[in-house]
Design a protein around this motif. Structure first.
Motif, PDB file in Angstrom:
ATOM      1  N   LYS A 102       0.832  -1.210   0.000  1.00 21.86           N
ATOM      2  CA  LYS A 102       0.000   0.000   0.000  1.00 21.86           C
ATOM      3  C   LYS A 102       0.866   1.259   0.000  1.00 21.86           C
ATOM      4  O   LYS A 102       0.345   2.367   0.010  1.00 21.86           O
ATOM      5  CB  LYS A 102      -0.926  -0.012   1.216  1.00 21.86           C
ATOM      6  N   THR A 103       2.201   1.086   0.006  1.00 19.93           N
ATOM      7  CA  THR A 103       3.100   2.239  -0.045  1.00 19.93           C
ATOM      8  C   THR A 103       2.860   2.972  -1.355  1.00 19.93           C
ATOM      9  O   THR A 103       2.920   2.371  -2.436  1.00 19.93           O
ATOM     10  CB  THR A 103       4.573   1.791   0.077  1.00 19.93           C
ATOM     11  N   GLN A 104       2.593   4.264  -1.264  1.00 20.02           N
ATOM     12  CA  GLN A 104       2.205   5.067  -2.419  1.00 20.02           C
ATOM     13  C   GLN A 104       3.370   5.318  -3.385  1.00 20.02           C
ATOM     14  O   GLN A 104       4.479   5.634  -2.952  1.00 20.02           O
ATOM     15  CB  GLN A 104       1.659   6.431  -1.958  1.00 20.02           C
ATOM     16  N   LYS A 106       5.200   7.734  -5.862  1.00 22.87           N
ATOM     17  CA  LYS A 106       5.341   9.188  -5.933  1.00 22.87           C
ATOM     18  C   LYS A 106       6.538   9.486  -6.842  1.00 22.87           C
ATOM     19  O   LYS A 106       7.188   8.565  -7.341  1.00 22.87           O
ATOM     20  CB  LYS A 106       5.535   9.762  -4.539  1.00 22.87           C
ATOM     21  N   GLY A 133       0.699   7.489  -9.022  1.00 21.56           N
ATOM     22  CA  GLY A 133      -0.135   7.101  -7.892  1.00 21.56           C
ATOM     23  C   GLY A 133      -1.081   5.943  -8.179  1.00 21.56           C
ATOM     24  O   GLY A 133      -1.215   5.026  -7.360  1.00 21.56           O
ATOM     25  N   THR A 136      -0.087   2.215  -7.468  1.00 25.95           N
ATOM     26  CA  THR A 136       0.018   1.693  -6.103  1.00 25.95           C
ATOM     27  C   THR A 136      -0.854   0.445  -5.940  1.00 25.95           C
ATOM     28  O   THR A 136      -2.024   0.452  -6.302  1.00 25.95           O
ATOM     29  CB  THR A 136      -0.392   2.772  -5.082  1.00 25.95           C
TER      30      THR A 136
END
Length: 182
Positions: A102-104, A106, A133, A136
């Motif tokens: 779930k780490t976005q 960027k 994004g 993800t």
């Protein structure tokens, strides 16, 4: 606050974030050199241990040296890791099962490219500009650019009408683990 004096340098113990400590780990830091300079990538085995091991194994072999950035979409990402430059090539190592988090994503995130199958990642990866994004949880995130994003910005962009495919693409001059850097 504890203070330690080591080799003449003042270190504020306990104040250096874990992320910064990891960034200095030469076993999990990759130098990706292009004609325009160096991109330093911090690998994230905490997010994707199998992907990090594959990238490290291929890097140690020199697999990425001379490989083109074959697909580069302005404002989105720069993709490399295919020695054929077609977007369909890979290494001789087995594909890796997805390690989604779930780490976005960027700007500066580094993720594994794959085909429609979530478990088809092999050697191709991409570096995000902006707009990643939505990737993800759908593409394995295994690293982040910690310096040299200005170099990433200089990578030759592809033709938007051809899904970012690049004619006469920029190439990785050399990719090495910081621990093995010469």
């Amino acid at each position: 606050m504890k203070r330690l004096l080591i080799a003449g340098a003042l270190v504020l113990a306990g104040l250096v974030p874990a992320a910064a400590q990891q960034a200095a780990d030469p076993q999990n830091t990759v130098y990706l050199d292009t004609k325009d300079g160096r991109i330093t990538i911090r690998l994230r085995p905490d997010l994707a241990p199998k992907h990090v091991e594959q990238i490290k194994a291929l890097t140690k072999r020199g697999f990425y040296n001379g490989v083109p950035f074959h697909r580069v979409i302005e404002g989105f990402m720069a993709q490399t890791g295919d020695p054929t430059g077609t977007g369909t090539g890979k290494s001789d190592l087995p594909n890796i099962p997805a390690e989604f988090t779930k780490t976005q994503y960027k700007k500066g995130s580094v993720g594994m490219a794959r085909s429609q199958s979530p478990d088809s990642a092999n050697s191709q990866f991409f570096i995000c500009y902006e707009g990643c994004g939505p990737l993800t949880g759908q593409y394995t995130l295994f690293g982040e650019v910690v310096s040299g994003m200005d170099v990433v910005d200089k990578i030759k962009k592809g033709d938007p009408a051809s899904n970012g495919m690049v004619n006469s693409p920029d190439k990785i001059v050399k990719m090495q683990l910081a621990a093995d850097a010469k």
